[in-house]
Write a protein that holds these residues in place. Structure first.
Motif, PDB file in Angstrom:
ATOM      1  N   ALA A  40      -5.109  18.797   5.843  1.00 34.91           N
ATOM      2  CA  ALA A  40      -5.865  17.966   6.785  1.00 34.91           C
ATOM      3  C   ALA A  40      -6.472  16.721   6.158  1.00 34.91           C
ATOM      4  N   TRP A  41      -7.203  16.889   5.067  1.00 29.14           N
ATOM      5  CA  TRP A  41      -7.927  15.742   4.510  1.00 29.14           C
ATOM      6  C   TRP A  41      -6.986  14.744   3.842  1.00 29.14           C
ATOM      7  N   TYR A  42      -5.970  15.243   3.151  1.00 29.73           N
ATOM      8  CA  TYR A  42      -4.997  14.332   2.552  1.00 29.73           C
ATOM      9  C   TYR A  42      -4.321  13.488   3.626  1.00 29.73           C
ATOM     10  N   HIS A  43      -3.858  14.136   4.674  1.00 37.10           N
ATOM     11  CA  HIS A  43      -3.165  13.412   5.733  1.00 37.10           C
ATOM     12  C   HIS A  43      -4.114  12.468   6.478  1.00 37.10           C
ATOM     13  N   ALA A  44      -5.357  12.869   6.613  1.00 34.18           N
ATOM     14  CA  ALA A  44      -6.332  11.974   7.248  1.00 34.18           C
ATOM     15  C   ALA A  44      -6.454  10.671   6.482  1.00 34.18           C
ATOM     16  N   THR A  45      -6.435  10.758   5.143  1.00 34.24           N
ATOM     17  CA  THR A  45      -6.520   9.522   4.345  1.00 34.24           C
ATOM     18  C   THR A  45      -5.273   8.674   4.518  1.00 34.24           C
ATOM     19  N   LYS A  46      -4.107   9.317   4.588  1.00 34.61           N
ATOM     20  CA  LYS A  46      -2.860   8.549   4.684  1.00 34.61           C
ATOM     21  C   LYS A  46      -2.662   7.966   6.083  1.00 34.61           C
ATOM     22  N   TYR A  47      -3.087   8.668   7.115  1.00 38.91           N
ATOM     23  CA  TYR A  47      -3.080   8.076   8.458  1.00 38.91           C
ATOM     24  C   TYR A  47      -3.982   6.849   8.472  1.00 38.91           C
ATOM     25  N   ALA A  48      -5.109   6.937   7.758  1.00 34.74           N
ATOM     26  CA  ALA A  48      -6.041   5.807   7.684  1.00 34.74           C
ATOM     27  C   ALA A  48      -5.418   4.629   6.940  1.00 34.74           C
ATOM     28  N   VAL A  49      -4.673   4.904   5.870  1.00 34.76           N
ATOM     29  CA  VAL A  49      -3.987   3.837   5.126  1.00 34.76           C
ATOM     30  C   VAL A  49      -2.996   3.111   6.034  1.00 34.76           C
ATOM     31  N   GLU A  50      -2.295   3.857   6.875  1.00 39.25           N
ATOM     32  CA  GLU A  50      -1.340   3.261   7.807  1.00 39.25           C
ATOM     33  C   GLU A  50      -2.049   2.301   8.771  1.00 39.25           C
ATOM     34  N   ALA A  51      -3.138   2.757   9.371  1.00 38.20           N
ATOM     35  CA  ALA A  51      -3.876   1.927  10.322  1.00 38.20           C
ATOM     36  C   ALA A  51      -4.495   0.714   9.641  1.00 38.20           C
ATOM     37  N   PHE A  52      -5.072   0.941   8.469  1.00 37.10           N
ATOM     38  CA  PHE A  52      -5.666  -0.144   7.677  1.00 37.10           C
ATOM     39  C   PHE A  52      -4.617  -1.218   7.380  1.00 37.10           C
ATOM     40  N   SER A  53      -3.441  -0.790   6.989  1.00 35.58           N
ATOM     41  CA  SER A  53      -2.370  -1.727   6.623  1.00 35.58           C
ATOM     42  C   SER A  53      -1.877  -2.515   7.827  1.00 35.58           C
ATOM     43  N   ASP A  54      -1.774  -1.854   8.971  1.00 40.24           N
ATOM     44  CA  ASP A  54      -1.343  -2.544  10.190  1.00 40.24           C
ATOM     45  C   ASP A  54      -2.340  -3.645  10.577  1.00 40.24           C
ATOM     46  N   ALA A  55      -3.615  -3.313  10.519  1.00 41.04           N
ATOM     47  CA  ALA A  55      -4.646  -4.298  10.851  1.00 41.04           C
ATOM     48  C   ALA A  55      -4.644  -5.443   9.846  1.00 41.04           C
ATOM     49  N   LEU A  56      -4.545  -5.102   8.563  1.00 42.52           N
ATOM     50  CA  LEU A  56      -4.539  -6.111   7.502  1.00 42.52           C
ATOM     51  C   LEU A  56      -3.361  -7.057   7.652  1.00 42.52           C
TER      52      LEU A  56
ATOM     53  N   ASN B 184       0.824  -1.197   0.000  1.00 47.47           N
ATOM     54  CA  ASN B 184       0.000   0.000   0.000  1.00 47.47           C
ATOM     55  C   ASN B 184       0.863   1.255   0.000  1.00 47.47           C
ATOM     56  N   THR B 185       0.627   2.131  -0.958  1.00 47.64           N
ATOM     57  CA  THR B 185       1.372   3.383  -1.019  1.00 47.64           C
ATOM     58  C   THR B 185       0.731   4.395  -0.084  1.00 47.64           C
ATOM     59  N   SER B 186       1.434   4.702   0.965  1.00 43.86           N
ATOM     60  CA  SER B 186       1.013   5.747   1.895  1.00 43.86           C
ATOM     61  C   SER B 186       1.877   6.971   1.622  1.00 43.86           C
ATOM     62  N   SER B 187       2.526   7.494   2.639  1.00 41.57           N
ATOM     63  CA  SER B 187       3.357   8.683   2.511  1.00 41.57           C
ATOM     64  C   SER B 187       4.005   8.931   3.864  1.00 41.57           C
ATOM     65  N   MET B 188       5.092   9.722   3.874  1.00 44.23           N
ATOM     66  CA  MET B 188       5.547  10.193   5.179  1.00 44.23           C
ATOM     67  C   MET B 188       4.416  11.009   5.809  1.00 44.23           C
ATOM     68  N   GLY B 189       3.499  11.473   4.949  1.00 41.68           N
ATOM     69  CA  GLY B 189       2.310  12.195   5.396  1.00 41.68           C
ATOM     70  C   GLY B 189       1.302  11.321   6.113  1.00 41.68           C
TER      71      GLY B 189
END
Length: 270
Positions: free
Chosen positions: A142-158, A128-133
């Motif tokens: 705000a909204w861009y980073h909110a999506t990338k923080y979500a990608v990080e959490a999603f990936s950890d759970a997955l 999954n491509t996230s970002s240092m963001g």
């Protein structure tokens, strides 16, 4: 040889990654909304695939096509995404939802459809491509980073959920990469603030973003492609690949500095 599906393959990091993976004798399906933007990849033996990550039927059709032609999918690279900047007050909830649809929910739905095939073969890679963001927040993002923080959490759970099925999950966290991403984000920032209370700050921030992405400071997209290649080919891939301009020092600074100090740095970074 692996069967690989990569989204967002029509330009930038996705394009270069599809080309690199195909050069390693993999069967690579490069996906994007518009097939005409994928034509150039054919000369690298990348197979163009129409896929709108926000459309359920399009996602289902893309997966069905690969399974019909190859019988399996070994690697899924969720690379599609974009950055929409603007003050929280200025960005419409409709635009915020679209950004989540592209950067998170489309990725999640595609992952759900691929997982049964990976579980059946008891093997697979999801990158999954996230970002240092996904680890820190820049000014008016705000909204861009909110999506990338979500990608990080999603990936950890997955990663935890799928480990017993032989599926490995990695996150790519690029820093500043020399693509059109920064210019698109700057344009959206200025447009969202036009005539409003944040116009002056937004104009200044957008000018700074364009200056940064026009400079030679940014890393070549190839550094990201090479990191993805390592995640695909390594027997023991890392859970995270923090790479590119500013990524490691900024994430480290976020860890050790008081929040108010880091806020000041990020607000005046441009």
């Amino acid at each position: 040889m692996s069967v690989i599906l990569i989204t967002g393959a029509s330009s930038g990091i996705g394009y270069q990654t599809a080309e690199l993976l195909a050069s390693q004798n993999n069967i690579v399906y490069g996906a994007a909304r518009r097939l005409d933007k994928l034509n150039e990849l054919k000369k690298y033996n990348v197979r163009p695939l129409e896929l709108d990550i926000t459309n359920e039927e399009s996602i289902k059709s893309a997966v069905k096509t690969i399974i019909k032609e190859e019988g399996h999918i070994d690697v899924l690279i969720n690379n599609a995404g974009y950055g929409s900047y603007g003050a929280v007050e200025d960005v419409s909830i409709e635009e915020a939802k679209r950004q989540f649809d592209v950067n998170l929910f489309g990725m999640a739905q595609l992952t759900q459809l691929v997982l049964p095939y990976m579980r059946k073969q008891h093997e697979g890679r999801i990158i999954n491509t996230s970002s240092m963001g996904g680890r820190l927040v820049s000014y008016m993002g705000a909204w861009y980073h909110a999506t990338k923080y979500a990608v990080e959490a999603f990936s950890d759970a997955l990663r935890m959920e799928t480990k017993e099925f032989g599926i490995k999950v990695s996150v790519i966290e690029p820093g500043g990469i020399k693509t059109n991403w920064g210019f698109i984000a700057a344009d959206k920032l200025q447009k969202s603030a036009q005539g409003g209370a944040y116009e002056e700050q937004a104009d200044k921030a957008a000018t700074g973003m364009r200056k940064q992405y026009s400079s030679n400071m940014m890393s070549d997209p190839k550094v990201v492609s090479k990191a993805i290649l390592r995640a695909v080919s390594s027997n023991r891939p890392k859970t995270r690949y923090l790479i590119g301009f500013g990524a490691k020092p900024l994430v480290f600074a976020k860890t050790i500095l008081p929040t108010t100090v880091f806020d000041f740095i990020m607000k005046h970074a441009s």
